[in-house]
Design a protein around this motif. Structure first.
Motif: not given
Length: 124
Positions: A115-124
């Motif tokens: 698996l390769q990680l891809h950052y999307k976002y940080i939210g609440s």
């Protein structure tokens, strides 16, 4: 598509390693270790500052507790299959081991058997 236990464990390990890099609060480490573009790495640092104080240690729930539903009925780390064939993750970030309101959104895709990680976002 059902997510296997093996995929869930591998996804958790990658997400926990990413959270350890977030704990460093170092945009250069995000760029170097996770191929995050400089502008996005800066935005991540700003986002962390809006949720946490500089001295709080950031992490994910340990594997033994990560997939157990909490009070809200959702697990601290939710791994699910997307319609595009990737794995989506919604991970509650912990501050000094306690749940915070920040949710780390990631996507993982298979690449050469891993698996390769891809950052999307940080939210609440």
């Amino acid at each position: 598509m059902e997510v296997t236990d093996s995929e869930r464990r591998e996804a958790h390990a990658l997400a926990a390693a990413f959270a350890a890099t977030l704990d460093q609060r170092d945009p250069v480490a995000l760029q170097r270790d996770w191929a995050i573009p400089a502008a996005v790495a800066g935005e991540i640092a700003d986002m962390l500052d809006s949720y946490f104080t500089a001295h709080q240690a950031l992490s994910l729930a340990p594997l033994a507790q990560a997939f157990v539903p909490g009070k809200s009925g959702r697990p601290a780390v939710d791994v699910y299959a997307t319609s595009g064939g990737t794995l989506g993750l919604e991970c509650q970030l912990l501050a000094d081991g306690k749940p915070g309101e920040a949710i780390l959104h990631l996507e993982m895709a298979g690449h050469d058997g891993a698996l390769q990680l891809h950052y999307k976002y940080i939210g609440s």
